[in-house]
Scaffold this active site. Structure first.
Site, PDB file in Angstrom:
ATOM      1  CE  LYS A  41      -3.901  -2.016   2.919  1.00 15.60           C
ATOM      2  NZ  LYS A  41      -4.373  -1.873   3.943  1.00 15.60           N
ATOM      3  NE  ARG A  91     -12.824  -3.652   6.905  1.00 18.74           N
ATOM      4  CZ  ARG A  91     -11.815  -3.069   6.410  1.00 18.74           C
ATOM      5  NH1 ARG A  91     -11.636  -1.933   6.658  1.00 18.74           N
ATOM      6  NH2 ARG A  91     -10.748  -3.760   5.590  1.00 18.74           N
ATOM      7  CB  SER A 129      -6.412   2.885   8.099  1.00 21.79           C
ATOM      8  OG  SER A 129      -6.574   1.666   9.207  1.00 21.79           O
TER       9      SER A 129
END
Ligand code: ADP
Length: 161
Positions: A41, A91, A129
């Site tokens: 990332k 999630r 995040s």
């Protein structure tokens, strides 16, 4: 001692991560938060030391949680720490495809290590995040989504930019 590893980049740790940390630490003797130092990332907002400090601060009231930085294959990190369990948070369905592939890859790398998925409280299922960083960047209020210490650090970081 039954240990589990909860890996991630935690850039920064959110209340969603903390929900999973609370659940996992209540069923394992020890939970090791594996903070990935090198990720694919790009552009992490916080340095590895800042992310580590935020995790330590956010979990200081949970005695069986430890934070460790690693930069290797996850299954190797798990073995090195005598853990047979990797915890991942799920999630939404959108997490599923990536997590499914990762867990099968890890199983192919080492069949003795089990990936265990946990779901957070429904009030945290939309938090990541990335979303927290994006909203803070445009001065949106993320106070309910991150611990207080992280909230302050986010504000400092955005102001400095
Ligand atoms: P990674 O780079 O491994 O995805 P993250 O820090 O983004 O690292 O996430 C670490 C783990 O925490 C992942 O399993 C992710 O699905 C989970 N996670 C992130 N946000 C939440 C949330 N709001 N609720 C539950 N799990 C979450």
């Amino acid at each position: 001692m039954n240990k589990a590893i909860y890996p991630g980049s935690f850039d920064p740790v959110t209340n969603g991560h903390l929900d999973i940390i609370a659940r996992a630490s209540s069923i394992f003797d020890q939970l090791i938060i594996g903070l990935v130092s090198e990720t694919n990332k790009k552009n992490s907002l916080f340095s590895i030391t800042e992310r580590e400090n935020m995790l330590i601060e956010a979990t200081k009231s949970i005695p069986n949680v430890k934070v460790k930085i690693f930069n290797s294959l996850l299954v190797d990190f798990a073995k090195k720490n005598n853990s047979k369990t990797i915890i991942r948070g799920l999630r939404a369905f959108s997490d599923y495809e990536y997590e499914f592939k990762m867990s099968l890859m890890n199983r192919n790398l080492d069949d003795s290590i089990v990936t265990l998925f946990m779901m957070p409280h429904q009030s945290y299922t939309h938090i990541s995040s990335s979303i927290v960083k994006e909203v803070s960047f445009f001065n949106g209020d993320v106070e309910n989504y991150v611990p207080k210490y992280v909230y302050e650090k986010l504000k400092e970081k955005i102001e400095a930019k």
